[in-house]
Design a protein around this motif. Structure first.
Motif, short mmCIF file in Angstrom:
data_model
loop_
_atom_site.label_atom_id
_atom_site.label_comp_id
_atom_site.label_asym_id
_atom_site.label_seq_id
_atom_site.Cartn_x
_atom_site.Cartn_y
_atom_site.Cartn_z
N ARG A 135 61.36 36.06 122.94
CA ARG A 135 61.14 35.90 124.44
C ARG A 135 60.64 36.65 124.80
N TYR B 29 63.77 29.81 126.53
CA TYR B 29 62.29 30.97 126.63
C TYR B 29 62.11 30.95 127.31
N ASP B 30 61.02 31.34 128.08
CA ASP B 30 59.58 31.67 129.03
C ASP B 30 58.89 32.08 128.82
#
Length: 180
Positions: A59, A119-120
């Motif tokens: 991330r 997660y982004d």
């Protein structure tokens, strides 16, 4: 305040012969015969922590590469530093899993499911910082609970997690400062 008598024994004398004999059981690897932790449970927790660190590293790397604008260069540098520190944490955790005669789980198809953090894919800098702050807070609480569960049964793992948690707290503080 009374000081302890230095000549008084604290406990029964150590059985050095038994310690030496048990140390010759090489099947246990780095784990001594007096190990009190629940290895399977600790390895499972450590594999979840490993997945979390790997997701956090990915991330942060994504945010490093996708953040744009000259004004964001210092923030990008912070993202990269954090990614590298998360990768270091993952390595330290994997080493401990092996020391406990376990196998670190680096399976990419299940990392996100095993990770405590998410997660982004944010595209704006404020969203990236917020996502990282949330993930750090998740990691801190996860480590706190792991440390509590391990207690004094595995001092090596406990100290490893305390060290990593302290860095995660610094990361959270850094992200909070960037939001202000």
């Amino acid at each position: 305040m009374n000081s302890p008598n230095p000549s008084a024994p604290l406990h029964a004398p150590m059985d050095v012969a038994a310690i030496r004999s048990a140390a010759r059981d090489l099947q246990s690897g780095a784990v001594p015969s007096g190990y009190q932790g629940n290895r399977e449970e600790i390895i499972e927790m450590l594999n979840a922590a490993l997945a979390t660190e790997l997701v956090c590293a990915l991330r942060y790397k994504r945010h490093y590469y996708t953040a744009t604008g000259l004004v964001n260069e210092p923030i990008k540098a912070e993202f990269l530093q954090h990614a590298q520190e998360e990768e270091d944490h993952a390595g330290r955790i994997a080493e401990r899993i092996v020391q406990l005669n376990g196998e670190p789980d680096f399976n990419p198809s299940t990392i996100v499911q095993r990770s405590h953090a998410e997660y982004d894919e944010c595209r704006d800098i404020k969203g990236m910082i917020t996502a990282n702050l949330i993930a750090e807070r998740i990691a801190i609480e996860s480590y706190r609970q792991m440390i509590e569960r391990i207690g004094d049964t595995d001092p090596t793992t406990k100290h490893l997690l305390i060290d990593i948690m302290a860095v995660e707290e610094e990361h959270a503080d850094d992200m909070k400062d960037l939001l202000d």
